[in-house]
Design an enzyme around this catalytic site. Structure first.
Site, mmCIF file in Angstrom:
data_model
loop_
_atom_site.group_PDB
_atom_site.id
_atom_site.type_symbol
_atom_site.label_atom_id
_atom_site.label_comp_id
_atom_site.label_asym_id
_atom_site.label_seq_id
_atom_site.Cartn_x
_atom_site.Cartn_y
_atom_site.Cartn_z
ATOM 1 N N HIS A 244 -1.157 -6.258 -3.350
ATOM 2 C CA HIS A 244 -1.247 -5.077 -4.209
ATOM 3 C C HIS A 244 -1.059 -5.563 -5.654
ATOM 4 O O HIS A 244 -0.165 -6.364 -5.923
ATOM 5 C CB HIS A 244 -0.127 -4.103 -3.814
ATOM 6 C CG HIS A 244 -0.259 -2.742 -4.415
ATOM 7 N ND1 HIS A 244 -0.156 -2.522 -5.776
ATOM 8 C CD2 HIS A 244 -0.469 -1.528 -3.855
ATOM 9 C CE1 HIS A 244 -0.305 -1.231 -6.010
ATOM 10 N NE2 HIS A 244 -0.503 -0.611 -4.863
ATOM 11 N N GLU A 257 -0.200 2.718 -6.753
ATOM 12 C CA GLU A 257 -1.490 2.868 -7.420
ATOM 13 C C GLU A 257 -1.618 4.273 -8.018
ATOM 14 O O GLU A 257 -2.446 4.520 -8.886
ATOM 15 C CB GLU A 257 -2.562 2.650 -6.350
ATOM 16 C CG GLU A 257 -3.911 2.339 -6.854
ATOM 17 C CD GLU A 257 -4.807 1.861 -5.704
ATOM 18 O OE1 GLU A 257 -4.443 0.871 -5.040
ATOM 19 O OE2 GLU A 257 -5.845 2.476 -5.480
ATOM 20 N N ARG A 400 -8.208 -3.220 2.442
ATOM 21 C CA ARG A 400 -7.960 -1.786 2.652
ATOM 22 C C ARG A 400 -7.955 -1.033 1.323
ATOM 23 O O ARG A 400 -7.407 -1.518 0.330
ATOM 24 C CB ARG A 400 -6.601 -1.593 3.327
ATOM 25 C CG ARG A 400 -6.156 -0.153 3.377
ATOM 26 C CD ARG A 400 -4.896 0.033 4.188
ATOM 27 N NE ARG A 400 -3.678 -0.362 3.535
ATOM 28 C CZ ARG A 400 -2.996 0.382 2.656
ATOM 29 N NH1 ARG A 400 -3.465 1.556 2.270
ATOM 30 N NH2 ARG A 400 -1.878 -0.057 2.144
HETATM 31 C C1 FAD Z 1 6.135 0.282 -0.489
HETATM 32 C C2 FAD Z 1 4.914 0.717 0.269
HETATM 33 C C3 FAD Z 1 4.166 1.786 -0.172
HETATM 34 C C4 FAD Z 1 3.032 2.198 0.529
HETATM 35 N N1 FAD Z 1 2.300 3.272 0.069
HETATM 36 C C5 FAD Z 1 1.232 3.699 0.788
HETATM 37 C C6 FAD Z 1 0.500 4.858 0.392
HETATM 38 O O1 FAD Z 1 0.835 5.544 -0.573
HETATM 39 N N2 FAD Z 1 -0.573 5.234 1.121
HETATM 40 C C7 FAD Z 1 -0.972 4.525 2.230
HETATM 41 O O2 FAD Z 1 -1.953 4.907 2.858
HETATM 42 N N3 FAD Z 1 -0.279 3.437 2.636
HETATM 43 C C8 FAD Z 1 0.809 3.010 1.950
HETATM 44 N N4 FAD Z 1 1.503 1.903 2.376
HETATM 45 C C9 FAD Z 1 1.149 1.291 3.668
HETATM 46 C C10 FAD Z 1 1.692 2.139 4.804
HETATM 47 O O3 FAD Z 1 2.843 2.810 4.397
HETATM 48 C C11 FAD Z 1 2.027 1.318 6.031
HETATM 49 O O4 FAD Z 1 0.943 0.508 6.368
HETATM 50 C C12 FAD Z 1 2.333 2.224 7.192
HETATM 51 O O5 FAD Z 1 3.325 3.158 6.844
HETATM 52 C C13 FAD Z 1 2.774 1.485 8.441
HETATM 53 O O6 FAD Z 1 3.099 2.438 9.418
HETATM 54 P P1 FAD Z 1 3.349 2.053 10.920
HETATM 55 O O7 FAD Z 1 3.586 3.303 11.662
HETATM 56 O O8 FAD Z 1 2.261 1.158 11.379
HETATM 57 O O9 FAD Z 1 4.670 1.154 10.874
HETATM 58 P P2 FAD Z 1 6.076 1.355 10.151
HETATM 59 O O10 FAD Z 1 6.211 2.626 9.441
HETATM 60 O O11 FAD Z 1 6.343 0.098 9.402
HETATM 61 O O12 FAD Z 1 7.062 1.420 11.387
HETATM 62 C C14 FAD Z 1 7.249 0.324 12.249
HETATM 63 C C15 FAD Z 1 8.173 0.750 13.345
HETATM 64 O O13 FAD Z 1 8.247 -0.270 14.317
HETATM 65 C C16 FAD Z 1 9.578 -0.485 14.695
HETATM 66 N N5 FAD Z 1 9.701 -1.871 15.135
HETATM 67 C C17 FAD Z 1 9.288 -2.998 14.504
HETATM 68 N N6 FAD Z 1 9.591 -4.075 15.242
HETATM 69 C C18 FAD Z 1 10.204 -3.626 16.362
HETATM 70 C C19 FAD Z 1 10.767 -4.255 17.497
HETATM 71 N N7 FAD Z 1 10.789 -5.573 17.655
HETATM 72 N N8 FAD Z 1 11.345 -3.471 18.443
HETATM 73 C C20 FAD Z 1 11.386 -2.108 18.302
HETATM 74 N N9 FAD Z 1 10.860 -1.475 17.246
HETATM 75 C C21 FAD Z 1 10.272 -2.228 16.294
HETATM 76 C C22 FAD Z 1 10.398 -0.160 13.471
HETATM 77 O O14 FAD Z 1 11.707 0.217 13.832
HETATM 78 C C23 FAD Z 1 9.608 1.013 12.886
HETATM 79 O O15 FAD Z 1 10.039 2.209 13.479
HETATM 80 C C24 FAD Z 1 2.649 1.492 1.690
HETATM 81 C C25 FAD Z 1 3.402 0.420 2.145
HETATM 82 C C26 FAD Z 1 4.515 0.017 1.436
HETATM 83 C C27 FAD Z 1 5.281 -1.183 1.946
#
Ligand code: FAD
Length: 585
Positions: A244, A257, A400
């Protein structure tokens, strides 16, 4: 009475971010009728989805004309044509309903004066196939992800989903191509639990912690893909990792952004709006890979703020002209970050920024229903699903667009959850063997008995430096080949780390070692896949192969981790809607 360490569910979901929770919501649509569990190493509302700031993209057309077809096209073009095009069309079409569903479930979106969901600009989102920027990002101030997570968590509680909080996935049980359950470590006791399940969905989020400078939370260690890779599941397109453009200098903390969406401007040391030279149509709202490279090019040419590329140089993100009112109302958390971490008021001074490792486009390959891909010929696993950042469906291709991850979570989290609920209704209960946890048991006791004088922290710092320097924004074959060898050495060194803490409860030393192993396995796959792709596409920019090469590389990479080496294969890209064209903005 002793507690049972064996459980049986219809559907088990690993991860309670946006993807996991949406899947759980769908899988548990008839409360009590089928049994769904969510296992999460964090408390659900601490998942990284809660850190998402800027918005969720959907062509609502609330402010100006917009169409899902334009959204899908932008997604394909932004991903440098490595996007599977039917998946992109589903993403853009379903995004509209998904946003209204979230609204109906209670998500407090920011509003226009007439009460509609407000929308702002984001990079790479255009009207009429690239003509000019369009307002497509729906947002709740700069706390969009936080609001999504709260909304979905409440709905899951309503649907009687069983939550196993602070349980860490250690193994996925796979026999041939059939998944039968998982093994997870209870952090509070150190006990291993076996979960037999007809269907398992992996939604463990990102793996940005393999890089030195990153916007990712500490928990983003890629556990799900790493565990599956060790079980013989191929990973897809791991070479594509997004930087980013605007992380806080030296810290990597994200400046959304959305700041540029509201009109913020990037400037070099001469105060010049340098994006005019690189992407004259979209300027500061070009796709992220292009802006990150432009920043690095300015720094290398001595036009960073320090004027010295050998130092940790940076550029300015100027939001001073937006005014305090816009900053306070639309970007309150960002203003707060600047005050807290930089002692700076963004209404008065520009923000010092550098690119920060942000998002893995690759991951566990899936079909359109979230079923995990087993090979390059269309083979799938039975009862094994993935969604969210750890998955690769693939809607992000080589790069992305902003706001498309949150859409990916809700659209494909929902589809996978739906498919799971149909699948479990047609499937008999899953049986797991009496010694199902044997492998995990051996792994954990092996780690805790290790002897040697290597230090996990030193290994971690070396991995982060190598990934940043050799597999970062610009890449070269010789450096990446060396990186693979060094990473393999670091992986072996983790076997010489002695864990001093012998306690069972919350043994964080042991967990961090487990996570470090996961990151290193994924780093090896990332570097090997990146070295193999001898072209530049999207976020993968090679100095030794600067051009896109559709003749040889318009294909998804598959990488199988075998010990500490990587076997490579390929999978076709769905190009059924648009012809690949050069990517100009
Ligand atoms: C600072 C930041 C800002 C962002 N802003 C945006 C935005 O404005 N718009 C957008 O579209 N995207 C944005 N993104 C990207 C987006 O937020 C993420 O890609 C997305 O939220 C990931 O969601 P997820 O459900 O895949 O995983 P996450 O929300 O990361 O959740 C992962 C889950 O897996 C669990 N987990 C992990 N490993 C294990 C394990 N070994 N055992 C059990 N549980 C486990 C964790 O406990 C957690 O609950 C941003 C990302 C960041 C870092």
């Amino acid at each position: 009475m002793s507690r049972s360490l064996r459980h049986e569910f219809d559907a088990v979901i690993i991860g309670s971010g946006g993807a996991g929770l949406y899947a759980a919501l769908e899988a548990s649509r008839v409360p009590g009728a089928n049994r769904t569990a969510v296992i999460s190493k964090l408390l659900p509302i601490r998942s990284h989805t809660g850190a998402a700031q800027g918005g969720i993209g959907a062509a609502l057309g609330n402010i100006e004309e917009d169409k899902p077809e334009w959204h899908a096209f932008d997604t394909v073009k932004g991903g440098d044509y490595l996007v599977d095009q039917k998946a992109a069309a589903i993403l853009a079409d379903d995004a509209v309903q998904a946003v209204y569903d979230l609204e109906n479930r209670g998500l407090p979106f920011s509003r226009t004066p007439e009460g509609k969901i407000d929308q702002r600009r984001f990079g790479g989102h255009t009207r009429n196939f690239g003509e000019a920027p369009v307002r497509r990002a729906c947002y709740a101030a700069d706390r969009t992800g936080h609001m999504i997570l709260q909304t979905l968590y409440q709905q899951c509680i309503k649907n009687e989903v069983s939550f196993f909080d602070e349980f860490h996935l250690v193994d996925v049980l796979i026999e041939g191509r059939k998944c039968t359950g998982v093994v997870a470590l209870e952090l509070a006791t150190g006990d291993l639990h076996v979960f037999a399940s007809k269907a398992v969905l992996i939604a463990t989020g990102g793996f940005g912690r393999m890089f030195r400078t990153t916007s990712n939370a500490y928990a983003n260690t890629g556990d799900g893909p790493a565990v599956l890779a060790r079980r013989g599941v191929p990973l897809q397109d791991m070479e594509f990792f997004q930087f980013h453009p605007t992380g806080i200098r030296g810290m990597g903390i994200l400046i959304t952004e959305g700041v540029r969406g509201e009109g913020g401007i990037l400037r070099n040391r001469h105060g010049e709006r340098f994006m005019e030279q690189y992407t004259p149509t979209l300027l500061d709202l070009a796709p992220r890979d292009m802006i990150a490279r432009a920043i690095l090019t300015e720094i290398r040419a001595g036009r960073g703020l320090l004027g010295d590329p050998t130092q940790d140089d940076y550029v300015h993100l100027d939001a001073t002209h937006l005014g305090r009112d816009v900053l306070d109302k639309k970007l309150p958390d960002i203003s707060d970050f600047c005050r807290t971490y930089l002692s700076l008021d963004p209404a008065e001074k520009p923000i010092p920024v550098q690119p920060t490792a942000h998002y893995g486009m690759g991951g566990i390959g899936t079909d359109l229903e979230g079923r995990v891909v087993a090979d390059g010929q269309g083979g799938l696993y039975d009862g094994l699903y993935a969604a969210g950042e750890c998955a690769c469906v693939s809607v992000h291709g080589a790069n992305r667009l902003g706001t498309n991850s949150l859409v990916d979570l809700v659209v494909f989290g929902r589809r996978a959850g739906r498919h799971m609920s149909e699948f479990v209704n047609q499937t008999d209960s899953s049986a797991v063997s009496a010694d199902a946890s044997a492998w995990a048991q051996e792994l954990m006791s092996g780690l805790s008995k290790q002897q040697g004088d290597e230090q996990a922290e030193k290994i971690r710092m070396s991995m982060k430096a190598i990934m940043m320097d050799a597999v970062g924004i610009y890449r070269r074959g010789d450096e990446m080949a060396e990186a693979v060898t060094t990473l393999q050495g670091l992986r072996r060194a983790t076997e010489q780390v002695h864990v001093g803490d012998t306690s069972k409860a919350y043994n964080t030393d042991l967990l961090e070692l487990l996570e470090l192993g996961n990151l290193l396995d994924l780093a090896i796959v990332t570097a090997a896949c990146a070295n193999d792709r001898k072209e530049s596409r999207g976020a993968h920019a090679r100095e030794d192969f600067p051009d896109r090469d559709d003749d040889n590389y318009l294909k998804h990479t598959l990488g199988w981790l075998e010990g500490d080496s990587v076997r490579l294969g390929a999978r076709g890209v769905d190009l059924s809607i648009w012809e690949p064209k050069p990517r100009q903005y």
